[in-house]
Scaffold this motif. Sequence first.
Motif, short mmCIF file in Angstrom:
data_model
loop_
_atom_site.label_atom_id
_atom_site.label_comp_id
_atom_site.label_asym_id
_atom_site.label_seq_id
_atom_site.Cartn_x
_atom_site.Cartn_y
_atom_site.Cartn_z
N ASN A 283 44.43 103.84 67.86
CA ASN A 283 43.63 102.64 68.03
C ASN A 283 44.01 101.99 69.34
O ASN A 283 45.03 102.33 69.95
N SER A 284 43.23 101.03 69.73
CA SER A 284 43.57 100.21 70.89
C SER A 284 44.41 99.02 70.43
O SER A 284 44.19 98.47 69.35
N SER A 285 45.34 98.59 71.25
CA SER A 285 46.19 97.44 70.93
C SER A 285 45.50 96.11 71.24
O SER A 285 46.12 95.06 71.15
N LYS A 286 44.22 96.15 71.60
CA LYS A 286 43.51 94.93 71.99
C LYS A 286 43.15 94.05 70.80
O LYS A 286 42.69 92.93 70.99
N ASN A 287 43.33 94.56 69.57
CA ASN A 287 43.00 93.78 68.39
C ASN A 287 44.17 93.77 67.43
O ASN A 287 44.70 94.84 67.07
N ILE A 288 44.59 92.59 66.99
CA ILE A 288 45.77 92.48 66.13
C ILE A 288 45.57 93.14 64.77
O ILE A 288 46.53 93.61 64.15
N PHE A 314 52.22 101.52 66.17
CA PHE A 314 51.89 100.14 65.86
C PHE A 314 52.62 99.70 64.59
O PHE A 314 52.89 100.53 63.71
N PRO A 315 52.94 98.41 64.46
CA PRO A 315 53.64 97.92 63.26
C PRO A 315 52.95 98.28 61.95
O PRO A 315 53.61 98.62 60.96
N LEU A 320 53.33 101.91 56.40
CA LEU A 320 52.54 102.70 55.47
C LEU A 320 53.44 103.48 54.51
O LEU A 320 54.57 103.83 54.85
N PRO A 321 52.97 103.77 53.30
CA PRO A 321 53.73 104.66 52.41
C PRO A 321 53.99 106.00 53.10
O PRO A 321 53.12 106.51 53.82
N PHE A 329 54.22 107.99 68.57
CA PHE A 329 54.28 107.98 70.03
C PHE A 329 53.87 106.60 70.52
O PHE A 329 53.16 105.86 69.82
N SER A 330 54.31 106.23 71.69
CA SER A 330 53.94 104.94 72.28
C SER A 330 52.52 105.01 72.82
O SER A 330 52.09 106.06 73.32
#
Length: 373
Positions: A283-288, A314-315, A320-321, A329-330
């Motif tokens: 996903n993009s990090s542009k949305n929380i 992402f956090p 997730l289970p 990966f970053s």
Amino acid sequence: MPKICYLTYQSFPSEKANTIQTISNLKYFVKNGYDVELIFPLREKNSSDNFEDLKKYYNFKEKIKITGVKHNYPFGKIHFLEKLFFLFSHTLWSRKTVKKLLTSRHKADTFFTRSEWISYFLSKNNRNLIYECHQLSKIKRILIPLILKNKKSKVIFLNQKLLTETKLEKSSYSQITVLHNAADHELFKETVRKNKNHIIFVGNLIRFDKNRNIDFLINSFNDKRLSEKYNLKIIGGPDVEIARLNKIIRNNNLEDKIETLGRLNRKKTIEEIEKAEIGLLINSSKNIHSTDFTSPLKYFEYLMGGLKVVAVDFPAHKVLPFSENINYFSENNKEEFIKSIYNASSKKAIAKKSLEDITVDSRVKKIIEIIEN
């Protein structure tokens, strides 16, 4: 037989994962002895409450009463200022529909909804309800404490971060549960022959009006460490985004390594998942919501399909289970992405016998416990 009314502002049928999740939950309420009714607005041109159409679209056979309600409001008809019209239409439709149901003495032991406004109006009338919260907004932060003032209200958060971010008083926690998404195990075969080194991404290619960074995956295949060993399938829409991605694929001469299939029906999507070896969460990090609050349905379907998972770190993905089995990966880091693909290839998929707790049946049984306690 206890009756549950799933009253929602979603539109059906729809390719959106949230409608798949809703139908899957209702299917297993029926299997667990509940009389189920789905009520939703006929707010879009393709909205339909025809049982046979929805049964075919979502691939279920259980008896669910389906009721479409008129939607004489602008959202879904006017395609500008959509956020404003969504709020206006959602609020007014919810208030009117709840009032009509309650004055008609609608017989439901429990109401279940994803709508904060439906929850609010039901809670004001002291009804048994479960509100399932999938993301946060300023309005939800205001309404959720008001919903919980009714002691018959229960709230399910899709992950712990969602609950933490609400900053609710701990005195309300007895009414709160954290419960991730799940997969419908009945749609998956026990054993399927895998196409080794085949990677798959499943999902809408546009989210919150932003692309999901699929360009990064395509550009990464310019590296021979990927292109000489692996193949990638991309499943999802819309068509305009598929066309854009196909142009990038052609410009990079990757037609033999990357295939776009567009939107597929549920059965064909599951078949493609089962044939693959590695599933991607990106996903993009542009949305929380994408970074912190999501519990992606496709993740649980990847696991049920016997895939190893590679995900951006992402956090939300890290809580997730079975997250300890994910290869991270970053964001936009090609070297880490390639390494995570190779790491995934060297591992074994999680055995299906270990996945009972992430089935929709297990999830619904937990919700029934909430209802009955």
